[in-house]
Design a protein around this motif. Sequence first.
Motif, short mmCIF file in Angstrom:
data_model
loop_
_atom_site.label_atom_id
_atom_site.label_comp_id
_atom_site.label_asym_id
_atom_site.label_seq_id
_atom_site.Cartn_x
_atom_site.Cartn_y
_atom_site.Cartn_z
N UNK A 232 -41.97 50.17 -21.14
CA UNK A 232 -40.95 49.59 -22.00
C UNK A 232 -39.66 50.40 -21.99
N UNK A 233 -39.65 51.51 -21.25
CA UNK A 233 -38.44 52.32 -21.14
C UNK A 233 -37.29 51.45 -20.61
N UNK A 234 -36.17 51.52 -21.29
CA UNK A 234 -35.03 50.70 -20.89
C UNK A 234 -35.13 49.26 -21.36
N UNK A 235 -36.15 48.94 -22.14
CA UNK A 235 -36.37 47.56 -22.58
C UNK A 235 -36.44 47.45 -24.10
N UNK A 236 -35.88 48.42 -24.81
CA UNK A 236 -35.81 48.35 -26.27
C UNK A 236 -34.57 47.61 -26.71
N UNK A 237 -33.43 47.96 -26.14
CA UNK A 237 -32.15 47.37 -26.53
C UNK A 237 -31.64 46.34 -25.52
N UNK A 238 -32.11 46.42 -24.29
CA UNK A 238 -31.55 45.57 -23.22
C UNK A 238 -31.77 44.08 -23.42
N UNK A 239 -32.90 43.62 -24.04
CA UNK A 239 -33.05 42.17 -24.19
C UNK A 239 -31.89 41.53 -24.97
N UNK A 240 -31.44 42.20 -26.03
CA UNK A 240 -30.32 41.64 -26.80
C UNK A 240 -29.03 41.70 -26.01
N UNK A 241 -28.82 42.80 -25.30
CA UNK A 241 -27.60 42.94 -24.49
C UNK A 241 -27.57 41.90 -23.38
N UNK A 242 -28.68 41.70 -22.72
CA UNK A 242 -28.71 40.81 -21.55
C UNK A 242 -28.29 39.39 -21.91
N UNK A 243 -28.68 38.93 -23.07
CA UNK A 243 -28.38 37.55 -23.44
C UNK A 243 -27.01 37.40 -24.10
N UNK A 244 -26.33 38.50 -24.40
CA UNK A 244 -25.04 38.42 -25.09
C UNK A 244 -23.88 38.99 -24.29
N UNK A 245 -24.16 39.71 -23.23
CA UNK A 245 -23.08 40.36 -22.48
C UNK A 245 -22.10 39.33 -21.94
N UNK B 172 -27.11 41.01 -15.23
CA UNK B 172 -28.46 40.76 -14.74
C UNK B 172 -29.44 41.62 -15.53
N UNK B 173 -30.72 41.28 -15.42
CA UNK B 173 -31.73 42.01 -16.18
C UNK B 173 -31.67 43.51 -15.92
N UNK B 174 -31.65 43.89 -14.65
CA UNK B 174 -31.65 45.31 -14.32
C UNK B 174 -30.38 46.02 -14.76
N UNK B 175 -29.26 45.30 -14.77
CA UNK B 175 -28.01 45.90 -15.25
C UNK B 175 -28.09 46.21 -16.74
N UNK C 295 -22.51 51.65 -19.39
CA UNK C 295 -21.88 51.22 -20.64
C UNK C 295 -21.54 49.74 -20.54
N UNK C 296 -21.33 49.13 -21.69
CA UNK C 296 -20.88 47.73 -21.74
C UNK C 296 -20.17 47.52 -23.06
N UNK C 297 -19.10 46.75 -23.05
CA UNK C 297 -18.30 46.54 -24.25
C UNK C 297 -19.11 45.92 -25.39
N UNK C 298 -20.09 45.09 -25.04
CA UNK C 298 -20.89 44.43 -26.07
C UNK C 298 -21.93 45.37 -26.67
N UNK C 299 -22.20 46.47 -25.98
CA UNK C 299 -23.28 47.39 -26.38
C UNK C 299 -22.75 48.33 -27.46
N UNK C 300 -22.56 47.78 -28.65
CA UNK C 300 -22.05 48.53 -29.78
C UNK C 300 -23.20 49.07 -30.62
N UNK C 301 -22.86 49.97 -31.55
CA UNK C 301 -23.88 50.52 -32.44
C UNK C 301 -24.54 49.41 -33.26
N UNK C 302 -23.75 48.40 -33.63
CA UNK C 302 -24.30 47.30 -34.41
C UNK C 302 -25.34 46.51 -33.59
N UNK C 303 -25.00 46.23 -32.33
CA UNK C 303 -25.95 45.51 -31.48
C UNK C 303 -27.20 46.34 -31.24
N UNK C 304 -27.04 47.62 -30.97
CA UNK C 304 -28.19 48.48 -30.71
C UNK C 304 -29.10 48.54 -31.93
N UNK C 305 -28.52 48.68 -33.10
CA UNK C 305 -29.34 48.73 -34.32
C UNK C 305 -30.05 47.41 -34.56
#
Length: 386
Positions: free
Chosen positions: A261-274, A279-282, A321-331
Amino acid sequence: MPNPPDYSWSVQAQQPVDYQVSMVQGLLDPSNSSLARACGADGVRKVRCLVVVDDVVDELYGDRFRDYFGAWNIEAAWQPAPGDETAKTLEQAVAITEAMSAMGILRRTEKVIAIGGGVVMDVVGLAASLYRRGIPYVRIPTTLIGQVDAGVGVKTGVNHGHHKNRLGSYCAPTTTLIDTEFLRTVEPRHINNGMAEIIKMALVKDADLFELLEIAMPVVDAGMMADRNPLSIEIIARAIAGMLSELEPNLWESVLERSVDYGHTFSPSLELRADPPLLHGEAVGVDMAICVALAHNRGMLSKEDTDRALRLMCAAGLPVTDAVFTAELVSEALRDAVKHRDGMQRIPLTTGIGSVRFVNDLTDDEIERGLDFVSQWAAEHREETA
């Protein structure tokens, strides 16, 4: 009157899982029987199957697949399907079940053949698990991420609402056949996409693989990964072996602390909103970068290994990094992950390259500092992250 007696029954059962993952050279050569055997064909009696193929792969390889099936007396019903993330829907899975019904596929002796990238692997797997509560299927992943990740486990799924893989099942294929020759026609961005999952396995489990990647990354491209040279084969084989060794004891995820699950805690939300889309790996790359920073800030990962990890991601063409990947999104993503992980964070963080430890006390302040660390690192290494 006396109380009626209590009635209760205890039911116990085990579900065996037995499937083969094989790296095969020359899969579409009619003299190679691997795919024919997976379809149940012997070249004499006629057998049927349903082929669900990524529409781009169909354009590239469809004629060769048809020739192969013809040579082995396999009657294939052909179902092209979109392979992009927007097609990873319940509606698409249902459409595939309708193709199964139209063909009149037999429940146990005829198979569905899934050919394409991770989206096709996941959607066909879900459809196979739903149709008559389960029919056999074969995976032929044609992208790097499909060959090292989506094609080798038992998880299936589709996106739903704003959630990645929110609807899914566990449904093992009968066989996964991996021919790296398909990678020759994969676009560079999708090679990078698959590299994210290989880097993940190196970070959490295999320091030797990490060193191989550092050596190989300057020359990695579609041709290099397609060629059966010792370096590319070892990289792919180590990634697959590492993934399977982590999955096999815990296929049904009864244990929710999963290093994969490494790298898959926050990425699902980012992937669908970026925006623009990732892409998934990005998205996994951006997630891994903050996890590297979190580990470093906790004193779990040295500065040298922190730099090595981030440099390798950049060398692989992955964003950190990604502009959408804010502290609010990560939390917000962390809160959703806690629900998925049954009330605990269970975040895998590296304790040096090749090993992990799970943490359950990540704070919003740490998230802010982790994002700041990555942003500052990216600014200082702008040429690498460009």
